[in-house]
Design an enzyme around this catalytic site. Structure first.
Site, PDB file in Angstrom:
ATOM      1  N   LYS A   1     117.152   4.032 156.802  1.00  0.00           N
ATOM      2  CA  LYS A   1     117.048   2.759 156.055  1.00  0.00           C
ATOM      3  C   LYS A   1     116.626   1.630 156.996  1.00  0.00           C
ATOM      4  O   LYS A   1     115.804   0.796 156.658  1.00  0.00           O
ATOM      5  CB  LYS A   1     118.401   2.367 155.434  1.00  0.00           C
ATOM      6  CG  LYS A   1     118.780   3.111 154.197  1.00  0.00           C
ATOM      7  CD  LYS A   1     119.938   2.467 153.480  1.00  0.00           C
ATOM      8  CE  LYS A   1     121.236   2.440 154.240  1.00  0.00           C
ATOM      9  NZ  LYS A   1     121.851   3.753 154.497  1.00  0.00           N
TER      10      LYS A   1
ATOM     11  N   CYS B   1     134.593  -3.891 147.585  1.00  0.00           N
ATOM     12  CA  CYS B   1     134.533  -2.913 148.677  1.00  0.00           C
ATOM     13  C   CYS B   1     135.548  -3.153 149.796  1.00  0.00           C
ATOM     14  O   CYS B   1     135.956  -2.206 150.443  1.00  0.00           O
ATOM     15  CB  CYS B   1     133.120  -2.825 149.245  1.00  0.00           C
ATOM     16  SG  CYS B   1     132.484  -4.360 149.929  1.00  0.00           S
ATOM     17  N   MET B   2     135.922  -4.414 150.054  1.00  0.00           N
ATOM     18  CA  MET B   2     136.751  -4.665 151.234  1.00  0.00           C
ATOM     19  C   MET B   2     138.099  -5.323 150.949  1.00  0.00           C
ATOM     20  O   MET B   2     138.876  -5.530 151.876  1.00  0.00           O
ATOM     21  CB  MET B   2     135.994  -5.572 152.221  1.00  0.00           C
ATOM     22  CG  MET B   2     134.760  -4.962 152.826  1.00  0.00           C
ATOM     23  SD  MET B   2     134.955  -3.253 153.345  1.00  0.00           S
ATOM     24  CE  MET B   2     136.231  -3.396 154.562  1.00  0.00           C
TER      25      MET B   2
ATOM     26  N   MET C   1     135.249   3.127 151.920  1.00  0.00           N
ATOM     27  CA  MET C   1     135.491   3.013 150.478  1.00  0.00           C
ATOM     28  C   MET C   1     136.541   3.985 149.930  1.00  0.00           C
ATOM     29  O   MET C   1     137.194   3.687 148.947  1.00  0.00           O
ATOM     30  CB  MET C   1     134.182   3.187 149.708  1.00  0.00           C
ATOM     31  CG  MET C   1     133.177   2.118 149.983  1.00  0.00           C
ATOM     32  SD  MET C   1     133.901   0.491 149.848  1.00  0.00           S
ATOM     33  CE  MET C   1     133.164  -0.271 151.249  1.00  0.00           C
TER      34      MET C   1
ATOM     35  N   GLY D   1     131.391  -2.023 154.470  1.00  0.00           N
ATOM     36  CA  GLY D   1     130.190  -1.527 153.815  1.00  0.00           C
ATOM     37  C   GLY D   1     129.008  -2.446 154.020  1.00  0.00           C
ATOM     38  O   GLY D   1     127.946  -2.044 154.505  1.00  0.00           O
ATOM     39  N   GLN D   2     129.176  -3.723 153.698  1.00  0.00           N
ATOM     40  CA  GLN D   2     128.050  -4.643 153.663  1.00  0.00           C
ATOM     41  C   GLN D   2     127.847  -5.345 155.017  1.00  0.00           C
ATOM     42  O   GLN D   2     128.782  -5.481 155.805  1.00  0.00           O
ATOM     43  CB  GLN D   2     128.272  -5.691 152.569  1.00  0.00           C
ATOM     44  CG  GLN D   2     128.446  -5.063 151.192  1.00  0.00           C
ATOM     45  CD  GLN D   2     128.475  -6.085 150.096  1.00  0.00           C
ATOM     46  OE1 GLN D   2     127.436  -6.573 149.676  1.00  0.00           O
ATOM     47  NE2 GLN D   2     129.654  -6.413 149.609  1.00  0.00           N
TER      48      GLN D   2
HETATM   49  S1  SF4 Z   1     123.008  -1.214 160.226  1.00  0.00           S
HETATM   50 FE1  SF4 Z   1     123.447   0.567 158.960  1.00  0.00          FE
HETATM   51  S2  SF4 Z   1     121.685   0.761 157.610  1.00  0.00           S
HETATM   52 FE2  SF4 Z   1     121.053  -0.520 159.339  1.00  0.00          FE
HETATM   53  S3  SF4 Z   1     120.176   0.911 160.818  1.00  0.00           S
HETATM   54 FE3  SF4 Z   1     122.320   0.635 161.348  1.00  0.00          FE
HETATM   55  S4  SF4 Z   1     123.363   2.333 160.348  1.00  0.00           S
HETATM   56 FE4  SF4 Z   1     121.343   2.121 159.359  1.00  0.00          FE
END
Ligand code: SF4
Lengths: 775, 78
Positions: A91, A180-181, A364, A401-402
């Protein structure tokens, strides 16, 4: 879905390559194909590499974006970032490809007679301000609300809080980090009195064991998992995966232990039973640094509107706690958790061995839990009983998560009960906010109003008549969207949505405001390890796109609050950050100055005397410890952390004869949350073009369901049709199905339940009852 | 008109040799991971027969430990 590549054959080759890179990233998280990343860069390119954090997950990897002639053309990992040391996941590498999506929102759109009309941004902001003002005049301050994000930058979250709480004077501000948190926050506050992890990512370099609790790190925190795998290979560190489903993380771990959903509560207590009854308690640590508490039980699940709960903690003795644990012998717990006695004892022995350093990771699985706060407390219990905390390689570590759930949602405090420092219920905290914001202290209300789920219930009931969402897509991410989508469509509420791309949430908006994306604005994020990272604007956004902070400021000015928002358009990010820093002055939470953040890949707070504090509460590392002892849990008035007596209680809804399967929902490595960005990145979209439902092969065989065949997942709330996935990416246990939630065309959240943890108010997306029908 | 992608695992210390050997085979493109012992191979052949021959040629390289198919696409003639 738009793809800019017109040559079909070369596109297919790219897809084949992307699939292979994604598969490789699964086996070797953090793998780099540098040639490939840089192949598209023209040989004679004169690239200007600009630093920043990744747009996506809470790991907070450092990225370098190659800019040429005002266009972002490449991304690579920042080798100078201690977070990722040059690595990125799939990603991360492809993130900038979404900017050019053809359906990008470039201008404001205002709904007129059922269709959207392109409108100058200034006119749209006029309309938003006048609607908000009128609604307040007609129905009072608490009839308007803002719903923001753990992906908002620190300045965006800060001005939203100042606008709602300081200017308008309502606590109707919450954010998607509630989803999420919130349990992590409540866990930290109840145990330590201070939010966020005490350790940092450097723990990975010295831990002997990594125990992951319901956490598929290979897909959700891939770069960190890659760092763990490196330690596994290099010095034989062990990874134990404790989960309800077999995932890529399980197969890459040394050992995978599966448990029945919700029984993690009981297993954690059984581990404590073993620690206490085998003499593995670090007695001097516990005596010196811990109290024992119990709270209320049988709290309910928040299923009814206007549900209220307040815990009543009371002190207990170690002996009472020991007696409570008698219900959690490994033998008793094994019966309903489906974890063998041997495995429970195995886990306990790892934690109990004074010569082994252990880090527990979770995200999560433990947070999205109707007893999420309790679960967080229980893992802290294990670390506190053994004294394995706040030391390199030893500690509990709640992952985020975010990308700025910590920096923005938690630290700035974009929750109904929060202020940038402290909570609205505390007069001292309200006075401090009022002073810095230069508003009368009486204007900040002392009572929290709506948390996320209750906010959308209030929209549905007609109590909230104006809502503005920023950087989030609640009509895909909320639980039980089967209720909240029709709620948002009601005439009774005026809906404003700021976003970069159209989403199912913007589909119901009265006004859509076009937001700039990540690198088209300056900003700051705070990651899981308390690291604040700054970036400068790298490229111009298209059309009339505007950053969210500035849109909030413009609306505030139009509503007559201009004197509270005296920032300049050119430098507002810096000016806002410098104002915000005043809230955290002091050794416990000092934020690094902007010059420092500009010169390096972030800094960890508390930033004291020019240094990041890597391990809080440990006097050897943390200058805020001043009790003269080795450890000081200064979040609590007496400097002691709390070991909580928290029992096992069943889930809000469990499988029965009519709905015989557990439904668990979650994410995949290729997609970011609701997919509004990653589904516009061709290589990621093609790698996983739609959602699916994973079934155990025996369940599939029994129901004669073949791989790829359409099935209907049905609950008491709604249904969703998806292709079956058998023996593919993940393997649920018998009697359980798993569905990723990124796909707006396969709305699994129409099926989920909006039960939440009564303390944190975080919904449980991991457990409800469904039946499976061939579609 | 098959397009396929594979992960190719070299024998210890033989990543470069494997890369060079595959790169010489017709219809093959190779992408090497920078930090791990792994190669990605993309084959782009015109017929099924060519596709099978190409795969066989890769499999006979002595430095190859394992070849796993990731994806296969059949594109219409254009
Ligand atoms: S912050 Fe998360 S989504 Fe972005 S490169 Fe690192 S592991 Fe991947």
């Amino acid at each position: 879905m738009y793809t800019s590549i017109t040559n079909r054959r070369s596109f297919i080759k790219k897809m084949a390559l992307a699939s292979a890179m994604t598969a490789a990233a699964t086996m070797f998280p953090g793998i780099i194909f540098a040639d490939e990343q840089e192949k598209n860069i023209p040989k004679d390119a004169d690239l200007d590499w600009k630093k920043g954090p990744c747009r996506f997950c809470g790991v907070g990897c450092g990225i370098l974006v190659g800019v040429e002639n005002g266009k972002a053309v490449a991304v690579k990992g920042d080798p100078s970032s201690s977070v990722n040391k040059g690595l990125l996941c799939v990603k991360g590498y492809h993130q900038i490809m979404c900017i050019a999506s053809k359906d990008r929102l470039t201008h404001a759109l205002v709904k007129k007679n059922g269709s959207y009309v392109k409108t100058p941004i200034n006119d749209a902001l006029d309309l938003v301000a006048s609607k908000m003002k009128q609604t307040i005049k007609n129905h009072g301050k608490d009839s308007v609300a803002m719903y923001t994000s753990g992906q908002s930058t620190i300045p965006e979250g800060y001005v939203a809080s100042k606008f709602m709480k300081g200017a308008i004077g309502t606590n109707n501000l919450d954010c998607n980090a509630r989803l999420c948190m919130a349990s992590a926050v409540a866990g930290f506050l109840t145990t330590f009195g201070a939010d966020e992890p005490m350790g940092c990512y450097e723990d990975i370099d010295s831990a002997d064991y990594f125990i992951t609790w319901g956490n598929n790190m290979a897909e959700m925190h891939p770069v960190l998992f890659s760092r763990m795998l490196e330690q596994k290979n290099r010095r034989d560190a062990k990874i134990i995966d404790f989960a309800t489903r077999t995932t890529r993380s399980s197969t890459a771990s040394n050992k995978s232990i599966l448990f029945e959903p919700q029984t993690d509560l009981a297993v954690a207590n059984a581990i404590c039973y073993e620690i206490v009854n085998n003499g593995w308690v670090n007695t001097s640590f516990v005596e010196e640094h811990c109290n024992f508490n119990k709270g209320l039980t049988k709290m309910g699940y928040g299923l009814e509107d206007n549900y209220k709960f307040k815990d009543k903690p009371s002190k207990i003795s170690f002996e009472e706690y020991k007696e409570f644990l008698e219900d959690y012998t490994p033998e008793k717990v094994s019966k309903y958790s489906k974890v063998s006695v041997k495995d429970i004892k195995y886990l306990a022995a790892i934690y109990g061995d004074p010569n082994k350093k252990v880090v527990s990771y979770w995200c999560m699985g433990m947070n999205q839990h109707t007893r999420g706060t309790w679960m967080n407390n229980l893992v802290y219990n294990i670390h506190l009983l053994t004294g394995k905390i706040s030391q390199p390689g030893n500690g509990p570590f709640s992952l985020t998560g975010q990308p700025s759930a910590c920096g923005t949602a938690r630290e700035v405090g974009t929750f109904t009960h929060k202020l940038p420092k402290g909570v609205v219920t505390n007069e001292k905290h309200r006075r401090k906010a009022a002073k810095i914001w230069k508003v009368p202290y009486e204007r900040i209300p002392s009572k929290p109003t709506y948390h996320a789920t209750e906010m959308f219930r209030a929209v549905d009931r007609g109590d909230i008549k104006f809502i503005w969402t920023q950087v989030t897509n609640p009509l895909v991410s909320l639980p039980k969207t089967s209720r909240y989508k029709p709620g948002m469509q009601k005439e009774s509420c005026f809906v404003v949505v700021s976003d970069v791309f159209p989403t199912p949430t913007s589909d119901v908006a009265d006004v859509i405001l076009p937001a700039t994306w990540h690198i088209e604005k300056s900003g700051l994020y705070g990651n899981s390890e308390r690291r604040t990272q700054h970036w400068d604007k790298m490229v111009e956004g298209p059309g009339e796109t505007t950053d969210d902070a500035w849109m909030t400021i413009e609306v505030a000015k139009r509503m007559g609050y201009g004197d509270l928002f005296p920032y300049s358009k050119e430098n507002h990010v810096e000016e806002i950050y410098n104002e915000y820093r005043q809230f955290h002055v002091g050794k416990k939470h000092n934020m690094a100055p902007l010059e420092v953040l500009k010169s390096q890949a972030g800094a960890i707070w508390p930033y004291v005397e020019g240094k990041s504090t890597q391990w809080r509460f440990n006097a050897a590392y943390d200058p805020a410890c001043d009790n003269g002892k080795d450890f000081h849990f200064y979040g609590k008035p007496d400097g002691k952390a709390v070991i909580w007596q928290r029992p096992y209680e069943p889930a809000a809804e469990s499988p029965d004869d009519e709905y015989p399967f557990w439904l668990n929902t979650g994410r995949v490595i290729e997609h970011w949350h609701t997919g509004s960005m990653t589904r516009r990145i061709p290589v990621l979209h093609k790698a996983v073009p739609h959602s699916y439902v994973e079934l155990h092969p025996e369940d599939a065989k029994k129901m004669k369901i073949k791989n790829g065949e359409k099935v209907k997942v049905v609950s008491r709330r709604g249904s969703c049709i998806l292709p079956a996935s058998v023996n593919e990416r993940g393997l649920p246990t018998i009697g359980q199905v798993f569905v990723p939630f990124f796909d707006e065309n396969m709305m699994i959240n129409d099926v989920t339940l909006d039960a939440f943890c009564p303390i944190s108010k975080e919904p449980d997306y991991k457990k409800c009852a469904v039946k499976i029908i061939k579609a | 008109m098959p397009v396929k992608s594979y992960l190719a695992y070299p024998l210890k210390g033989a990543k470069k040799a494997l890369h060079d050997a595959i790169a010489k085979i017709d219809y093959c493109e190779v992408v090497a991971a920078e930090n791990k012992d792994l190669l990605i191979v993309i084959t782009d052949t015109k017929t099924q027969l060519e596709d099978e021959n190409t795969k066989q040629q890769i499999e006979t390289i002595s430095n190859l430990k394992l070849l796993t198919l990731v994806s296969g696409f059949n594109t219409p003639k254009n």
